[in-house]
Design a protein around this motif. Structure first.
Motif, mmCIF file in Angstrom:
data_model
loop_
_atom_site.group_PDB
_atom_site.id
_atom_site.type_symbol
_atom_site.label_atom_id
_atom_site.label_comp_id
_atom_site.label_asym_id
_atom_site.label_seq_id
_atom_site.Cartn_x
_atom_site.Cartn_y
_atom_site.Cartn_z
ATOM 1 N N MET A 6 0.844 -1.173 0.000
ATOM 2 C CA MET A 6 0.000 0.000 0.000
ATOM 3 C C MET A 6 0.895 1.244 0.000
ATOM 4 O O MET A 6 1.782 1.373 0.830
ATOM 5 N N PRO A 7 0.670 2.172 -0.914
ATOM 6 C CA PRO A 7 1.509 3.368 -0.996
ATOM 7 C C PRO A 7 1.296 4.295 0.193
ATOM 8 O O PRO A 7 0.223 4.332 0.797
ATOM 9 N N TYR A 8 2.330 5.031 0.523
ATOM 10 C CA TYR A 8 2.303 5.990 1.615
ATOM 11 C C TYR A 8 1.484 7.208 1.212
ATOM 12 O O TYR A 8 1.720 7.809 0.171
ATOM 13 N N ASP A 9 0.500 7.562 2.017
ATOM 14 C CA ASP A 9 -0.349 8.717 1.751
ATOM 15 C C ASP A 9 -0.072 9.773 2.829
ATOM 16 O O ASP A 9 -0.551 9.669 3.958
ATOM 17 N N LYS A 10 0.726 10.774 2.463
ATOM 18 C CA LYS A 10 1.142 11.800 3.419
ATOM 19 C C LYS A 10 -0.050 12.557 3.997
ATOM 20 O O LYS A 10 -0.110 12.808 5.202
ATOM 21 N N GLU A 11 -1.017 12.905 3.170
ATOM 22 C CA GLU A 11 -2.188 13.658 3.651
ATOM 23 C C GLU A 11 -3.021 12.840 4.631
ATOM 24 O O GLU A 11 -3.506 13.375 5.628
ATOM 25 N N GLU A 12 -3.179 11.562 4.350
ATOM 26 C CA GLU A 12 -3.931 10.698 5.265
ATOM 27 C C GLU A 12 -3.195 10.574 6.597
ATOM 28 O O GLU A 12 -3.799 10.642 7.669
ATOM 29 N N ASN A 13 -1.881 10.403 6.529
ATOM 30 C CA ASN A 13 -1.086 10.316 7.746
ATOM 31 C C ASN A 13 -1.170 11.625 8.535
ATOM 32 O O ASN A 13 -1.299 11.618 9.760
ATOM 33 N N LYS A 14 -1.125 12.745 7.837
ATOM 34 C CA LYS A 14 -1.232 14.050 8.483
ATOM 35 C C LYS A 14 -2.575 14.179 9.198
ATOM 36 O O LYS A 14 -2.635 14.660 10.336
ATOM 37 N N ARG A 15 -3.652 13.738 8.562
ATOM 38 C CA ARG A 15 -4.981 13.792 9.201
ATOM 39 C C ARG A 15 -5.018 12.930 10.464
ATOM 40 O O ARG A 15 -5.589 13.339 11.483
ATOM 41 N N LYS A 16 -4.410 11.757 10.392
ATOM 42 C CA LYS A 16 -4.387 10.875 11.567
ATOM 43 C C LYS A 16 -3.599 11.508 12.705
ATOM 44 O O LYS A 16 -4.022 11.466 13.862
ATOM 45 N N VAL A 17 -2.456 12.095 12.382
ATOM 46 C CA VAL A 17 -1.628 12.739 13.407
ATOM 47 C C VAL A 17 -2.370 13.930 14.009
ATOM 48 O O VAL A 17 -2.349 14.138 15.223
ATOM 49 N N TYR A 18 -3.048 14.691 13.191
ATOM 50 C CA TYR A 18 -3.819 15.841 13.679
ATOM 51 C C TYR A 18 -4.909 15.374 14.642
ATOM 52 O O TYR A 18 -5.121 15.983 15.698
ATOM 53 N N LYS A 19 -5.576 14.285 14.289
ATOM 54 C CA LYS A 19 -6.611 13.726 15.167
ATOM 55 C C LYS A 19 -6.001 13.299 16.505
ATOM 56 O O LYS A 19 -6.561 13.573 17.566
ATOM 57 N N ILE A 20 -4.834 12.676 16.461
ATOM 58 C CA ILE A 20 -4.147 12.267 17.692
ATOM 59 C C ILE A 20 -3.773 13.502 18.509
ATOM 60 O O ILE A 20 -3.886 13.500 19.734
ATOM 61 N N CYS A 21 -3.344 14.562 17.833
ATOM 62 C CA CYS A 21 -3.013 15.818 18.524
ATOM 63 C C CYS A 21 -4.206 16.321 19.323
ATOM 64 O O CYS A 21 -4.090 16.634 20.514
ATOM 65 N N LEU A 22 -5.339 16.413 18.671
ATOM 66 C CA LEU A 22 -6.535 16.939 19.334
ATOM 67 C C LEU A 22 -6.983 16.049 20.488
ATOM 68 O O LEU A 22 -7.371 16.544 21.552
ATOM 69 N N GLU A 23 -6.923 14.742 20.293
ATOM 70 C CA GLU A 23 -7.293 13.816 21.366
ATOM 71 C C GLU A 23 -6.332 13.940 22.545
ATOM 72 O O GLU A 23 -6.750 13.923 23.701
ATOM 73 N N THR A 24 -5.060 14.060 22.249
ATOM 74 C CA THR A 24 -4.051 14.198 23.300
ATOM 75 C C THR A 24 -4.255 15.487 24.078
ATOM 76 O O THR A 24 -4.148 15.506 25.310
ATOM 77 N N LEU A 25 -4.559 16.562 23.373
ATOM 78 C CA LEU A 25 -4.778 17.844 24.043
ATOM 79 C C LEU A 25 -5.985 17.807 24.970
ATOM 80 O O LEU A 25 -6.026 18.520 25.975
ATOM 81 N N GLU A 26 -6.961 16.969 24.672
ATOM 82 C CA GLU A 26 -8.127 16.830 25.549
ATOM 83 C C GLU A 26 -7.803 16.005 26.790
ATOM 84 O O GLU A 26 -8.315 16.275 27.866
ATOM 85 N N LYS A 27 -6.942 14.998 26.629
ATOM 86 C CA LYS A 27 -6.707 14.030 27.703
ATOM 87 C C LYS A 27 -5.490 14.326 28.571
ATOM 88 O O LYS A 27 -5.488 13.993 29.755
ATOM 89 N N GLU A 28 -4.466 14.896 28.010
ATOM 90 C CA GLU A 28 -3.196 15.055 28.719
ATOM 91 C C GLU A 28 -2.939 16.510 29.099
ATOM 92 O O GLU A 28 -3.471 17.419 28.489
ATOM 93 N N ASP A 29 -2.095 16.690 30.083
ATOM 94 C CA ASP A 29 -1.726 18.029 30.542
ATOM 95 C C ASP A 29 -0.534 18.524 29.719
ATOM 96 O O ASP A 29 0.598 18.541 30.170
ATOM 97 N N VAL A 30 -0.821 18.911 28.495
ATOM 98 C CA VAL A 30 0.207 19.340 27.550
ATOM 99 C C VAL A 30 0.274 20.861 27.553
ATOM 100 O O VAL A 30 -0.738 21.531 27.355
ATOM 101 N N THR A 31 1.485 21.405 27.766
ATOM 102 C CA THR A 31 1.621 22.862 27.820
ATOM 103 C C THR A 31 2.632 23.407 26.818
ATOM 104 O O THR A 31 2.854 24.613 26.778
ATOM 105 N N THR A 32 3.242 22.528 26.023
ATOM 106 C CA THR A 32 4.161 22.977 24.976
ATOM 107 C C THR A 32 4.032 22.046 23.768
ATOM 108 O O THR A 32 3.555 20.912 23.894
ATOM 109 N N ILE A 33 4.491 22.523 22.637
ATOM 110 C CA ILE A 33 4.524 21.677 21.439
ATOM 111 C C ILE A 33 5.432 20.475 21.691
ATOM 112 O O ILE A 33 5.107 19.349 21.299
ATOM 113 N N GLU A 34 6.550 20.693 22.370
ATOM 114 C CA GLU A 34 7.476 19.600 22.662
ATOM 115 C C GLU A 34 6.807 18.512 23.504
ATOM 116 O O GLU A 34 7.026 17.332 23.274
ATOM 117 N N ASP A 35 5.997 18.931 24.490
ATOM 118 C CA ASP A 35 5.229 17.955 25.275
ATOM 119 C C ASP A 35 4.291 17.161 24.375
ATOM 120 O O ASP A 35 4.180 15.941 24.492
#
Length: 89
Positions: A1-30
């Motif tokens: 299956m070929p690598y789809d950068k846009e699909e991967n980006k969407r998945k990472v963005y979704k993980i970002c938003l979920e993480t921001l809801e659940k974890e005490d993140v105060t920096t991009i590095e965190d």
């Protein structure tokens, strides 16, 4: 299956938003520590002038403000006397 950068980006963005809801993140590095990508890839996917970066950064700033308010409340409670009668005698 070929690598789809846009699909991967969407998945990472979704993980970002979920993480921001659940974890005490105060920096991009965190935030990046919770992601399946490194810091360089994060900034490749979400440049600082992108809408996604703005949304992520805004959520982080809200978390910082919430943490700051909580800290102030705790400090104010510690300053208030526990028993007013002791201070009046």
């Amino acid at each position: 299956m070929p690598y789809d950068k846009e699909e991967n980006k969407r998945k990472v963005y979704k993980i970002c938003l979920e993480t921001l809801e659940k974890e005490d993140v105060t920096t991009i590095e965190d935030l990046v520590t919770f992601l399946p990508i490194g810091r360089d890839t994060f900034y490749t996917y979400f440049p600082t002038d992108s809408e996604e970066f703005y949304i992520i950064k805004r959520a982080i700033n809200k978390r910082k403000e919430k943490r700051r308010r909580y800290t102030i409340q705790v400090l104010e409670r510690r300053r208030k006397p526990q028993n007013m009668r002791l201070h009046l005698i």
